[in-house]
Design a protein around this motif. Sequence first.
Motif: not given
Length: 181
Positions: A23, A111, A114-115, A146, A149, A151
């Motif tokens: 990550h 963020a 992750g998506l 997800a 995650c 948005r």
Amino acid sequence: MIERDDALNLVKRYLKKENMVKHSLAVEAIMRELAKALERDEELWGLTGLLHDLDYEYTSEDPNEHGIVTCQVLEGLLPEEGLDAIKAHNYQYTGKTPIHTLEKALIAADAVSGLIIATALVMPSKKLADVKIETLLKKFDDKTFAKGCDRRRISICYDFGVTLRDFLQISLKALQGIASD
């Protein structure tokens, strides 16, 4: 400023979970690509992305400390604007309101990684190379996909003058570029 190899060694020393190291590498890549697109300091942005979750495994029980401990470790190793971005990426708990572009970019990059990874994992090949921008846009709009995650954090890209489509494209390109890592 800390050298990239030294920063990566710190990440590997503090983060024992392989997925957290990956990550960190993902966010670094996105931040470097964003810095290029926005004509900013690629090294500072990349290091900020690489080091942003340094304390994650140590502060997981106390989110109020996440980012704060990292900044204590990195004092004198990363410029103040990088440290401020690390604090601001956990603004809900640190109270550091994201104001500057670097701060907002880190929140969005954290963020979006992750998506994009989640999207790749549902592809038949499970490869980043097969992820397309149209697929990412559909997954972004699908709130059942997800769910963890945020948005809203991804949409912060508008605050630094980048459309969602462009931000997803920049981020996807960055992750495809380090897929072997």
